[in-house]
Design a protein around this motif. Structure first.
Motif, PDB file in Angstrom:
ATOM      1  N   LYS A   1      26.745  26.050   8.506  1.00  0.00           N
ATOM      2  CA  LYS A   1      27.573  26.247   9.712  1.00  0.00           C
ATOM      3  C   LYS A   1      27.280  25.212  10.796  1.00  0.00           C
ATOM      4  N   ASP A   2      25.967  24.942  11.021  1.00  0.00           N
ATOM      5  CA  ASP A   2      25.616  24.046  12.136  1.00  0.00           C
ATOM      6  C   ASP A   2      25.427  22.610  11.681  1.00  0.00           C
ATOM      7  N   LYS A   3      25.769  22.324  10.436  1.00  0.00           N
ATOM      8  CA  LYS A   3      25.550  20.956   9.947  1.00  0.00           C
ATOM      9  C   LYS A   3      26.829  20.121  10.071  1.00  0.00           C
ATOM     10  N   GLU A   4      26.643  18.848  10.378  1.00  0.00           N
ATOM     11  CA  GLU A   4      27.766  17.916  10.405  1.00  0.00           C
ATOM     12  C   GLU A   4      28.263  17.691   8.974  1.00  0.00           C
ATOM     13  N   PRO A   5      29.558  17.656   8.744  1.00  0.00           N
ATOM     14  CA  PRO A   5      30.022  17.387   7.378  1.00  0.00           C
ATOM     15  C   PRO A   5      29.684  15.961   6.942  1.00  0.00           C
ATOM     16  N   VAL A   6      29.516  15.800   5.645  1.00  0.00           N
ATOM     17  CA  VAL A   6      29.263  14.472   5.078  1.00  0.00           C
ATOM     18  C   VAL A   6      30.499  14.089   4.284  1.00  0.00           C
ATOM     19  N   GLU A   7      30.988  12.853   4.484  1.00  0.00           N
ATOM     20  CA  GLU A   7      32.148  12.410   3.722  1.00  0.00           C
ATOM     21  C   GLU A   7      31.704  11.297   2.790  1.00  0.00           C
ATOM     22  N   GLY A   8      32.016  11.402   1.555  1.00  0.00           N
ATOM     23  CA  GLY A   8      31.592  10.359   0.630  1.00  0.00           C
ATOM     24  C   GLY A   8      32.289  10.509  -0.708  1.00  0.00           C
ATOM     25  N   VAL A   9      31.884   9.653  -1.660  1.00  0.00           N
ATOM     26  CA  VAL A   9      32.526   9.626  -2.971  1.00  0.00           C
ATOM     27  C   VAL A   9      31.540  10.194  -4.004  1.00  0.00           C
ATOM     28  N   ILE A  10      32.025  11.084  -4.846  1.00  0.00           N
ATOM     29  CA  ILE A  10      31.166  11.697  -5.862  1.00  0.00           C
ATOM     30  C   ILE A  10      30.810  10.653  -6.919  1.00  0.00           C
ATOM     31  N   ARG A  11      29.518  10.530  -7.197  1.00  0.00           N
ATOM     32  CA  ARG A  11      29.077   9.567  -8.212  1.00  0.00           C
ATOM     33  C   ARG A  11      28.493  10.251  -9.450  1.00  0.00           C
ATOM     34  N   GLY A  12      28.136  11.520  -9.344  1.00  0.00           N
ATOM     35  CA  GLY A  12      27.623  12.195 -10.523  1.00  0.00           C
ATOM     36  C   GLY A  12      26.966  13.516 -10.162  1.00  0.00           C
ATOM     37  N   VAL A  13      26.343  14.136 -11.176  1.00  0.00           N
ATOM     38  CA  VAL A  13      25.507  15.315 -10.904  1.00  0.00           C
ATOM     39  C   VAL A  13      24.091  15.006 -11.373  1.00  0.00           C
ATOM     40  N   ALA A  14      23.116  15.485 -10.626  1.00  0.00           N
ATOM     41  CA  ALA A  14      21.713  15.230 -10.950  1.00  0.00           C
ATOM     42  C   ALA A  14      21.264  16.142 -12.087  1.00  0.00           C
ATOM     43  N   GLU A  15      20.049  15.900 -12.574  1.00  0.00           N
ATOM     44  CA  GLU A  15      19.516  16.696 -13.692  1.00  0.00           C
ATOM     45  C   GLU A  15      19.477  18.187 -13.377  1.00  0.00           C
ATOM     46  N   ASN A  16      19.280  18.505 -12.089  1.00  0.00           N
ATOM     47  CA  ASN A  16      19.195  19.926 -11.724  1.00  0.00           C
ATOM     48  C   ASN A  16      20.560  20.507 -11.362  1.00  0.00           C
ATOM     49  N   GLY A  17      21.623  19.708 -11.505  1.00  0.00           N
ATOM     50  CA  GLY A  17      22.970  20.209 -11.225  1.00  0.00           C
ATOM     51  C   GLY A  17      23.472  19.863  -9.841  1.00  0.00           C
ATOM     52  N   ALA A  18      22.625  19.267  -8.989  1.00  0.00           N
ATOM     53  CA  ALA A  18      23.069  18.915  -7.631  1.00  0.00           C
ATOM     54  C   ALA A  18      24.153  17.836  -7.702  1.00  0.00           C
ATOM     55  N   LEU A  19      25.006  17.836  -6.687  1.00  0.00           N
ATOM     56  CA  LEU A  19      26.092  16.857  -6.635  1.00  0.00           C
ATOM     57  C   LEU A  19      25.589  15.588  -5.939  1.00  0.00           C
ATOM     58  N   ILE A  20      25.898  14.420  -6.527  1.00  0.00           N
ATOM     59  CA  ILE A  20      25.455  13.157  -5.924  1.00  0.00           C
ATOM     60  C   ILE A  20      26.658  12.479  -5.276  1.00  0.00           C
ATOM     61  N   ILE A  21      26.526  12.255  -3.978  1.00  0.00           N
ATOM     62  CA  ILE A  21      27.618  11.644  -3.206  1.00  0.00           C
ATOM     63  C   ILE A  21      27.119  10.382  -2.530  1.00  0.00           C
ATOM     64  N   MET A  22      27.943   9.350  -2.503  1.00  0.00           N
ATOM     65  CA  MET A  22      27.582   8.127  -1.769  1.00  0.00           C
ATOM     66  C   MET A  22      28.445   8.029  -0.521  1.00  0.00           C
ATOM     67  N   GLU A  23      27.787   7.933   0.618  1.00  0.00           N
ATOM     68  CA  GLU A  23      28.504   7.683   1.871  1.00  0.00           C
ATOM     69  C   GLU A  23      28.234   6.220   2.199  1.00  0.00           C
ATOM     70  N   GLY A  24      29.119   5.356   1.806  1.00  0.00           N
ATOM     71  CA  GLY A  24      28.803   3.921   1.861  1.00  0.00           C
ATOM     72  C   GLY A  24      27.658   3.647   0.899  1.00  0.00           C
TER      73      GLY A  24
END
Ligand code: BTN
Length: 280
Positions: A239-262
């Motif tokens: 709720k109190d976090k600024e949104p992050v905008e980026g491009v999805i590059r993959g998922v990590a070994e633990n299932g987390a989403l990997i996004i590149m912002e620049g």
């Protein structure tokens, strides 16, 4: 347990014994339980997992839920006639299933719906949205909520899945974060809950085995099934976090989403909302 609202009869009550018999070769010790109504099938199985001595899978299916749970404490509207199921799985493995298992379950659910459509002479085009929403081009068809707990022998996990069989009413639609769709709207086929369960449970079993053996298969298969690579998204983590905008590059070994912002990588372990923008 009350009656079905409006005096409706469940369209396709589950024949639990038949399902157990059909699936037993794949899932020895499988128990299938049916209830007309409950607050939440996930909640019921979570409550019973501590004193459940069974090691085989237990599946609870309800005709409707009065307090269906979605991810991030959201509601899951569960009118009579949809598929609301939870699967209690015991894993004798020290590795936490928390992050990757939702991806595993989403994959199995997507494949099951597509296979059922084909089996009934039709077709349906679906993709996954991280972590495990099942989408058609018209909206969200199904969702998965995994809840787990460490137990003496490893982990107990409840995999809950809800599939909309019929459209939600306008008021329910209005309250949703993402537009929803249903099997009836997607393809005019003779969908049944038993059919979908029969398609889903063996696929879930296969996918859980494959995940135990080699978790990297989940990463690869999930990326294919989601068409997520190269998709620009706006992610809100809290709720109190600024949104992050980026491009999805993959998922990590633990299932987390990997996004590149620049040039800056972001690892998303949990997100309150993900808005899909464009695709590269
Ligand atoms: C989501 O997309 O937010 C997850 C929805 C999960 C809904 C299913 S319906 C069966 C099971 N019981 C619940 O209370 N929730 C899950």
């Amino acid at each position: 347990m009350g009656g079905v609202p409006g005096g409706l009869q469940p369209l396709d009550p589950i024949d639990t014994k038949r399902l157990e018999a059909v699936l037993r070769h794949k899932l020895p010790g499988l128990r299938v339980l049916w209830t007309e109504s409950t607050k939440s099938t996930n909640r019921d199985l979570l409550h019973s997992m501590e004193d459940d001595p069974e090691t085989g899978w237990t599946v609870l299916v309800a005709d409707y839920q009065t307090a269906g749970r979605g991810r991030h404490q959201r509601r899951w509207f569960s009118p009579a006639g949809g598929l609301y199921m939870s699967v209690l799985i015991k894993l004798d493995d020290a590795r936490s299933p928390v992050t990757l298992l939702p991806l595993v379950a989403g994959l199995a659910l997507k494949e099951a719906v597509e296979a059922e459509a084909k089996q009934r002479g039709g077709s349906i085009t679906l993709r996954l949205k991280w972590p495990n929403d099942v989408l058609s081009p018209n909206g969200k068809l199904a969702g998965v909520l995994c809840e787990s707990q460490e137990i003496r022998s490893g982990w107990a996990v409840v995999v809950g899945a809800g599939v909309n069989f019929f459209p939600l009413d306008a008021e329910q639609q209005r309250l949703l974060l993402y537009p929803s769709t249903s099997l009836q709207e997607e393809a005019d086929l003779d969908w049944t809950r038993s059919g979908l369960l029969t398609a889903f449970l063996p696929r879930l079993a296969d996918r859980v085995e494959a995940w135990k053996f080699d978790p990297s298969t989940v990463q690869e298969d999930w990326l294919k099934a989601s068409d997520a690579k190269g998709r620009r998204v706006r992610v809100k983590s809290g709720k109190d976090k600024e949104p992050v905008e980026g491009v999805i590059r993959g998922v990590a070994e633990n299932g987390a989403l990997i996004i590149m912002e620049g040039d800056t990588p972001h690892i998303v372990n949990s997100a309150e909302s993900i808005e899909e923008l464009d695709h590269e």
